[in-house]
Design an enzyme around this catalytic site. Structure first.
Site, PDB file in Angstrom:
ATOM      1  CB  SER A  37     -33.570 -12.098 -14.659  1.00 30.76           C
ATOM      2  OG  SER A  37     -32.351 -11.750 -14.626  1.00 30.76           O
ATOM      3  CG  HIS A  68     -30.970  -8.069 -10.380  1.00 32.80           C
ATOM      4  ND1 HIS A  68     -32.068  -9.314 -10.299  1.00 32.80           N
ATOM      5  CD2 HIS A  68     -31.171  -7.868 -11.999  1.00 32.80           C
ATOM      6  CE1 HIS A  68     -30.898 -10.001 -11.344  1.00 32.80           C
ATOM      7  NE2 HIS A  68     -30.964  -9.422 -12.009  1.00 32.80           N
ATOM      8  CG  HIS A  90     -25.626 -11.101 -12.474  1.00 35.23           C
ATOM      9  ND1 HIS A  90     -26.590 -10.684 -12.132  1.00 35.23           N
ATOM     10  CD2 HIS A  90     -26.812 -12.786 -12.733  1.00 35.23           C
ATOM     11  CE1 HIS A  90     -28.065 -11.250 -12.386  1.00 35.23           C
ATOM     12  NE2 HIS A  90     -27.949 -12.484 -12.480  1.00 35.23           N
ATOM     13  CE1 TYR A  92     -25.704  -8.980 -15.515  1.00 29.35           C
ATOM     14  CE2 TYR A  92     -25.535 -11.506 -15.924  1.00 29.35           C
ATOM     15  CZ  TYR A  92     -26.130  -9.467 -15.348  1.00 29.35           C
ATOM     16  OH  TYR A  92     -27.164  -9.689 -15.235  1.00 29.35           O
ATOM     17  CD  GLU A  93     -24.153  -7.096 -10.944  1.00 27.82           C
ATOM     18  OE1 GLU A  93     -24.040  -6.176 -10.084  1.00 27.82           O
ATOM     19  OE2 GLU A  93     -25.272  -8.640 -10.824  1.00 27.82           O
ATOM     20  CB  ALA A 120     -34.171 -14.916 -16.037  1.00 29.34           C
ATOM     21  CG  MET A 217     -26.120 -14.657 -18.568  1.00 28.58           C
ATOM     22  SD  MET A 217     -26.617 -13.009 -18.977  1.00 28.58           S
ATOM     23  CE  MET A 217     -26.902 -13.699 -20.930  1.00 28.58           C
ATOM     24  CB  SER A 218     -27.093 -16.346 -12.684  1.00 32.31           C
ATOM     25  OG  SER A 218     -27.989 -16.554 -12.775  1.00 32.31           O
ATOM     26  CG  ASN A 241     -35.243 -16.244 -23.528  1.00 32.03           C
ATOM     27  OD1 ASN A 241     -34.324 -15.669 -22.717  1.00 32.03           O
ATOM     28  ND2 ASN A 241     -33.588 -16.284 -24.034  1.00 32.03           N
ATOM     29  CG  HIS A 253     -32.699  -7.911 -18.538  1.00 33.62           C
ATOM     30  ND1 HIS A 253     -32.522  -8.716 -18.650  1.00 33.62           N
ATOM     31  CD2 HIS A 253     -32.566  -6.862 -17.702  1.00 33.62           C
ATOM     32  CE1 HIS A 253     -33.056  -8.761 -17.367  1.00 33.62           C
ATOM     33  NE2 HIS A 253     -32.677  -7.100 -17.071  1.00 33.62           N
TER      34      HIS A 253
HETATM   35  N1  HPA Z   1     -28.916 -16.576 -22.409  1.00 32.34           N
HETATM   36  C1  HPA Z   1     -28.326 -16.434 -21.535  1.00 32.34           C
HETATM   37  N2  HPA Z   1     -28.778 -16.114 -19.691  1.00 32.34           N
HETATM   38  C2  HPA Z   1     -30.258 -16.162 -20.092  1.00 32.34           C
HETATM   39  C3  HPA Z   1     -30.982 -16.154 -21.442  1.00 32.34           C
HETATM   40  C4  HPA Z   1     -30.327 -16.556 -22.610  1.00 32.34           C
HETATM   41  O1  HPA Z   1     -30.866 -17.440 -23.894  1.00 32.34           O
HETATM   42  N3  HPA Z   1     -32.495 -15.839 -20.903  1.00 32.34           N
HETATM   43  C5  HPA Z   1     -32.237 -15.703 -19.949  1.00 32.34           C
HETATM   44  N4  HPA Z   1     -30.821 -15.382 -18.955  1.00 32.34           N
END
Ligand code: HPA
Length: 282
Positions: A37, A68, A90, A92-93, A120, A217-218, A241, A253
């Site tokens: 991301s 994306h 992903h 989650y999609e 990310a 998440m990936s 973050n 996001h």
């Molecule tokens: N958690 C999960 N996935 C992420 C995060 C997070 O804080 N930041 C970027 N991708």
């Protein structure tokens, strides 16, 4: 959505996808790159690039997430031929886990033996700050799903070994390049859950106790297939973050992509040099 699940043989699908790709590029990539991301711009820096829309590749799962792009970009970093995924798929999609990793089986079919995965991630280790880059040394698969489940897909073994998933020589190499380029780097364990919701503060405390340094998440599905196929993998997380409960405010996001965008320069320099030096290693 594609039908590359456990019930339809994947090999004919891969061959059909590869035939499509071969119509649009003559490049034979040695290194594969999956861009996370906000990190997709690196693909635009490749020289003499052939861009192939993922949506036009038969059996390739469509990307739906904002930010994306969904291209396979074939090009060079100096003399090194690479293929970059700009806009990964992903879990989650809603795709099946094997579909998420489909591109790695494609890369293997194209001759790629070395893979760089990026993502990310939220910082869980209290020493991490937004904008840090973390070398991935291992992962914890909290997806509770595995792309290798189901009938064995040759040449993948039934029970792939999980030692050194993130090739130790590449971990050392990235550390060395960080020093050479004056880019400070962190090192840690990536903890991956499905998303798309961010973690709760209690979950983040659990992640820390279980040994995770960053949450994402990936990445895990692709690495599992790459390792089963004997590829060597390097992994880099961009800490966009602080994870929930470590950060004070809500996560978005937009924040993730903004920070990823801010580290673009150092990320590009690091990955470019990594490609060059990885190619020179066995
Ligand atoms: N958690 C999960 N996935 C992420 C995060 C997070 O804080 N930041 C970027 N991708």
């Amino acid at each position: 959505m594609t039908k590359s699940n456990n019930h339809s043989p994947i090999e004919p699908q891969l061959q059909e996808s590869l035939r499509h790709i071969r119509r649009f590029t003559t490049l034979h990539p040695r290194i594969g790159l999956i861009l996370g991301s906000g990190l997709g711009d690196f693909a635009d820096t490749l020289e003499n690039a052939d861009r192939i829309a993922a949506s036009a590749i038969p059996h390739y799962p469509p990307s739906t997430v904002e930010g994306h792009k969904g291209f396979l970009v074939f090009g060079r970093v100096q003399q090194v031929p690479v293929v970059a995924v700009q806009g990964r798929t992903h879990f989650y999609e809603g795709h099946g886990i094997a579909q998420v990793a489909y591109v790695v089986r494609l890369m293997d079919g194209l001759g790629v033996r070395k893979l760089i995965v990026t993502n990310a991630a939220g910082g869980v280790n209290p020493f991490f700050r937004p904008g840090d880059l973390m070398i991935i040394v291992d992962h914890i698969n909290f997806l509770f799903q595995n792309p290798l489940r189901g009938p064995v897909v040759a040449p993948e073994p039934r029970f792939p070994d999980m030692h050194d998933n993130y090739h130790p020589a590449y971990v050392e190499l990235i550390e060395k390049i960080g020093l050479q380029l004056g880019i400070p780097l962190k090192k840690g364990v990536l903890f991956v859950s499905t998303g798309p919701s961010y973690e709760t503060a209690a979950e983040v405390r659990m992640v820390r106790r279980l040994g995770g340094d960053a949450v994402s998440m990936s990445t895990v599905p692709e690495v599992l297939v790459a390792r089963a196929r004997g590829m060597k993998v390097a992994g880099i997380s961009c800490i966009t973050n602080l994870a929930t409960g470590i950060s004070s405010g809500p996560l978005s996001h937009a924040e993730v992509t903004e920070i990823a965008n801010r580290v673009k320069d150092k990320f590009h320099k690091l990955v470019r040099e990594l490609i060059l030096q990885m190619d020179a290693l066995d």
